[in-house]
Scaffold this motif. Structure first.
Motif, PDB file in Angstrom:
ATOM      1  N   LEU A  90       0.833  -1.198   0.000  1.00  0.00           N
ATOM      2  CA  LEU A  90       0.000   0.000   0.000  1.00  0.00           C
ATOM      3  C   LEU A  90       0.867   1.246   0.000  1.00  0.00           C
ATOM      4  O   LEU A  90       2.104   1.173   0.028  1.00  0.00           O
ATOM      5  N   ASP A  91       0.213   2.416   0.019  1.00  0.00           N
ATOM      6  CA  ASP A  91       0.934   3.652  -0.277  1.00  0.00           C
ATOM      7  C   ASP A  91       1.646   4.282   0.916  1.00  0.00           C
ATOM      8  O   ASP A  91       2.434   5.208   0.728  1.00  0.00           O
ATOM      9  N   ALA A  92       1.445   3.801   2.147  1.00  0.00           N
ATOM     10  CA  ALA A  92       2.096   4.429   3.301  1.00  0.00           C
ATOM     11  C   ALA A  92       3.435   3.774   3.615  1.00  0.00           C
ATOM     12  O   ALA A  92       4.471   4.433   3.679  1.00  0.00           O
ATOM     13  N   PHE A  93       3.441   2.465   3.807  1.00  0.00           N
ATOM     14  CA  PHE A  93       4.676   1.724   4.081  1.00  0.00           C
ATOM     15  C   PHE A  93       4.440   0.275   3.699  1.00  0.00           C
ATOM     16  O   PHE A  93       3.293  -0.183   3.583  1.00  0.00           O
ATOM     17  N   ALA A  94       5.537  -0.455   3.514  1.00  0.00           N
ATOM     18  CA  ALA A  94       5.444  -1.868   3.144  1.00  0.00           C
ATOM     19  C   ALA A  94       6.728  -2.568   3.552  1.00  0.00           C
ATOM     20  O   ALA A  94       7.820  -2.160   3.162  1.00  0.00           O
ATOM     21  N   LEU A  95       6.586  -3.622   4.380  1.00  0.00           N
ATOM     22  CA  LEU A  95       7.720  -4.438   4.801  1.00  0.00           C
ATOM     23  C   LEU A  95       7.546  -5.836   4.215  1.00  0.00           C
ATOM     24  O   LEU A  95       6.587  -6.534   4.555  1.00  0.00           O
TER      25      LEU A  95
END
Length: 263
Positions: A90-95
């Motif tokens: 998604l557009d906020a964060f991704a781990l």
């Protein structure tokens, strides 16, 4: 005596009119919950901290210690809103975790921050009321609001029995520790069960003894206690009205997250 009671009886705001403090806390909580406004929540959090620490004389470290527990709970509970498991980032964060992502959207982050600040501000307003107003004064305000007398007396007796139960539980726990009742997990679980059962029996006995004592003192269905009446002050009323108006104006502001507030 509970630590909160010690704080409210030693607070410099102890003799401010209890109705003013109740109105300030409850009106602010209602406005924050209804609006979910971040600026209003920040203003209420700062105002409650200033009034309790600077005006009430409560140490800042103790105030922050009491706020830590609800903050920790809020951080854990908002994880479901903030973090998602998805195959698409998604557009906020991704781990990345294998073939999946621990990810979140900007809207989810904004909702989590909004929820945390709103709940923490409401808790701080209620803490302000608890740290600066004795229970007897709060009950007097409820009585002036024409709440049923039976409900007020039940609250008073419940409040009294909290101290009795804590005292009994503390003495019983000390006795168990002196007899090695908590030397291992199995013994500790057995001791806790015995403590709970004996505490219930003692509570029932003390309730009967309390009623007998009240009957011997001509109890007629009403518990009469002496209360100190502090008249409201015009300056304090004007300050509360101005603050609530400012809080209402902030609550009416649009609360949508800006498009680029998260990089």
């Amino acid at each position: 005596m509970l630590e909160i009671d010690k704080l409210c009886y030693t607070s410099r705001l102890r003799y401010v009119n209890a109705g003013e403090k109740c109105f300030f806390s409850l009106a602010s909580v209602i406005l924050c919950i209804v609006s979910r406004s971040i600026p209003a929540a920040l203003l209420l959090l700062l105002a409650s901290t200033y009034l309790t620490v600077q005006r009430g004389g409560i140490f800042l470290g103790r105030w922050l210690k009491y706020l830590t527990l609800p903050l920790f709970f809020l951080l854990l509970s908002t994880g479901a809103i903030l973090i998602n498991i998805s195959q698409v980032p998604l557009d906020a964060f991704a781990l990345p975790v294998g073939s999946l992502y621990l990810t979140g959207s900007r809207e989810g982050v904004f909702q989590a921050v909004q929820l945390i600040l709103t709940a923490l501000a409401c808790v701080s307003a209620l803490f302000f009321l608890s740290f600066n107003t004795p229970m007897t004064d709060i009950l007097a305000v409820l009585e002036s609001c024409r709440l049923p007398r039976l409900l007020i007396e039940l609250m008073m007796l419940t409040y009294r029995f909290i101290f009795l139960l804590l005292e009994n539980a503390s003495s019983m726990l000390l006795s168990q520790n002196a007899r090695l009742g908590n030397k291992d997990l199995r013994t500790s679980l057995k001791s806790r069960g015995l403590l709970a059962s004996m505490l219930f029996i003692r509570a029932m006995r003390q309730a009967g003894s309390l009623y007998d004592a009240m009957e011997s003192r001509c109890y007629d269905g009403q518990i009469r206690v002496l209360r100190e009446h502090q008249p409201p002050r015009r300056g304090e009323i004007l300050c509360i009205a101005a603050f609530e108006l400012l809080l209402l104006l902030l609550a009416l502001l649009p609360s949508a997250a800006p498009a680029g507030w998260i990089m």
